[in-house]
Design a protein around this motif. Sequence first.
Motif, mmCIF file in Angstrom:
data_model
loop_
_atom_site.group_PDB
_atom_site.id
_atom_site.type_symbol
_atom_site.label_atom_id
_atom_site.label_comp_id
_atom_site.label_asym_id
_atom_site.label_seq_id
_atom_site.Cartn_x
_atom_site.Cartn_y
_atom_site.Cartn_z
ATOM 1 N N PHE A 22 -106.637 0.241 -3.064
ATOM 2 C CA PHE A 22 -106.432 -1.192 -3.286
ATOM 3 C C PHE A 22 -106.884 -1.631 -4.678
ATOM 4 O O PHE A 22 -106.251 -2.475 -5.300
ATOM 5 N N THR A 23 -108.000 -1.059 -5.152
ATOM 6 C CA THR A 23 -108.502 -1.412 -6.471
ATOM 7 C C THR A 23 -109.298 -0.243 -7.040
ATOM 8 O O THR A 23 -110.098 0.390 -6.324
ATOM 9 N N LYS A 24 -109.114 0.030 -8.323
ATOM 10 C CA LYS A 24 -109.847 1.115 -8.975
ATOM 11 C C LYS A 24 -111.338 0.808 -9.043
ATOM 12 O O LYS A 24 -112.161 1.714 -9.231
ATOM 13 N N ARG A 25 -111.704 -0.468 -8.905
ATOM 14 C CA ARG A 25 -113.117 -0.824 -8.950
ATOM 15 C C ARG A 25 -113.894 -0.191 -7.808
ATOM 16 O O ARG A 25 -115.120 -0.061 -7.889
ATOM 17 N N ALA A 32 -120.010 3.995 -3.609
ATOM 18 C CA ALA A 32 -119.115 5.054 -4.085
ATOM 19 C C ALA A 32 -119.943 6.276 -4.480
ATOM 20 O O ALA A 32 -121.154 6.183 -4.714
ATOM 21 N N PRO A 33 -119.325 7.447 -4.578
ATOM 22 C CA PRO A 33 -120.095 8.649 -4.926
ATOM 23 C C PRO A 33 -120.747 8.597 -6.302
ATOM 24 O O PRO A 33 -121.771 9.233 -6.526
ATOM 25 N N THR A 34 -120.165 7.853 -7.263
ATOM 26 C CA THR A 34 -120.676 7.831 -8.630
ATOM 27 C C THR A 34 -121.445 6.546 -8.891
ATOM 28 O O THR A 34 -120.967 5.455 -8.583
ATOM 29 N N SER A 35 -122.628 6.678 -9.488
ATOM 30 C CA SER A 35 -123.430 5.495 -9.800
ATOM 31 C C SER A 35 -124.410 5.818 -10.923
ATOM 32 O O SER A 35 -124.729 6.991 -11.164
ATOM 33 N N THR A 381 -111.419 1.069 -18.142
ATOM 34 C CA THR A 381 -110.491 1.224 -19.265
ATOM 35 C C THR A 381 -109.645 2.480 -19.105
ATOM 36 O O THR A 381 -108.438 2.480 -19.386
ATOM 37 N N ILE A 382 -110.262 3.550 -18.631
ATOM 38 C CA ILE A 382 -109.515 4.788 -18.389
ATOM 39 C C ILE A 382 -108.563 4.614 -17.209
ATOM 40 O O ILE A 382 -107.418 5.072 -17.253
ATOM 41 N N ALA A 383 -109.013 3.948 -16.160
ATOM 42 C CA ALA A 383 -108.168 3.740 -14.981
ATOM 43 C C ALA A 383 -106.917 2.941 -15.327
ATOM 44 O O ALA A 383 -105.855 3.143 -14.732
ATOM 45 N N ARG A 384 -107.019 2.069 -16.329
ATOM 46 C CA ARG A 384 -105.898 1.225 -16.734
ATOM 47 C C ARG A 384 -105.266 1.715 -18.041
ATOM 48 O O ARG A 384 -104.744 0.928 -18.821
ATOM 49 N N ARG A 385 -105.298 3.031 -18.254
ATOM 50 C CA ARG A 385 -104.882 3.573 -19.551
ATOM 51 C C ARG A 385 -103.419 3.300 -19.886
ATOM 52 O O ARG A 385 -103.055 3.266 -21.056
#
Length: 404
Positions: A22-25, A32-35, A381-385
């Motif tokens: 639904f959202t890259k956020r 989420a696994p990354t923090s 920024t990478i997700a919306r490259r």
Amino acid sequence: MKALVFRHSYVREALGFVGGRFTKRAYTAPGAPTSLKEVPEPSLPAPDWVLCDSTVSGICGSDTKQIFLHGALDNPLTALLSFPHVLGHEVVARRADTGERIVLNPWLSCGPRGIDPPCEACAEGRYPWCRNFDRGVVSAALHLGNCASAPGAHAQRFAAHEGQLFRVPAGMSDEAAVLSDAASVSLRTILLAPPDPSAPALVYGCGTLAAAAVGLLRHLYPDVEVWVVSRPGPRAELAAKMGAHAVLPCQPDLLVREIADRTGATPRVPWSKRAWLQDGPGVVYDTVGSPETVETSLRVLRTGGTLVISGVETPKRFEWTPLYFKELHVIGSNAFGIEDVRGVSKHAFEHYFDFVDEGLDLTPMITHRFPFREWKRAISTIARRKHTGAVKVLLDQAARSDRT
């Protein structure tokens, strides 16, 4: 200290995976696994390891594949990873003991693991072929950035074996230095199948490895015509800036047609209407590695040509009949080690330093730079490259952040 940590948890991964639809956020949200976490200062697993203070780190495609949960549970390399781990392996840092500015060869092969005598691969300088990635003084891992007991470089500080550290030449900028890893990956890819000036070389992709490949091809093989497959927009403009002679469309059927027009080859049109060629580029450097790019590369390569794959995507079925019919060669390309260039054998980083001194400039691929604490903006920024044009994105430890 602050560090960007990936924690393997099926619950966290399920939440991130579902939310990410639904959202890259969702991939950087709480849970989420990354923090970004407070973690203990790194310890030295052996006396020949040293502490390093990170200056600037590059976000690699392998980092984002973990963050975006872009993989499969049956990936064989999960046998050689350990969790949780601090991400990151592309870095410019300073040794805490000497203050020297260094770049990191992240591979956790026999030397860093304290294994002596080394395996045959490490003795020959083929560190990614090491047979001991699950032995020695640190936990199972291919390199720093996926090792539980030795934190990676997306942190304020990390530890590394002395043999992993390469002093940055005095006249080289941090921006050029942080690209040492990516440039070395693409150098190895090219050296596995050097281009023949009698036919164009095709670089498939428009990211970091592709941009590095274009720059290296133009620097090392100036007589070779270099074509790039890219989406239109800023990344296509970057390919041209790096020296590509032509930027071709990424839609497979349009790409086949374009190459046929440029080479004068006759398209062979089967029942599926997916045309293929018997004459085309002599070599394709596939920096994407998806089923679509591999299949399309087989369709456009000239008979007897070579496909070198450095990109990694989730595997699926693809049509591979041209592989046998055209007697094509397919080679996998994994990282770097001691490489032979112009009759000189030394580490790929050292070759890259030479190239930069000769005038090679890959820094135009650095499109964005964020303070380390603003890692979520960097990942967004990478997700919306497709919209941002992001290629190489950096995290800067020294830059001040106006956000929390």
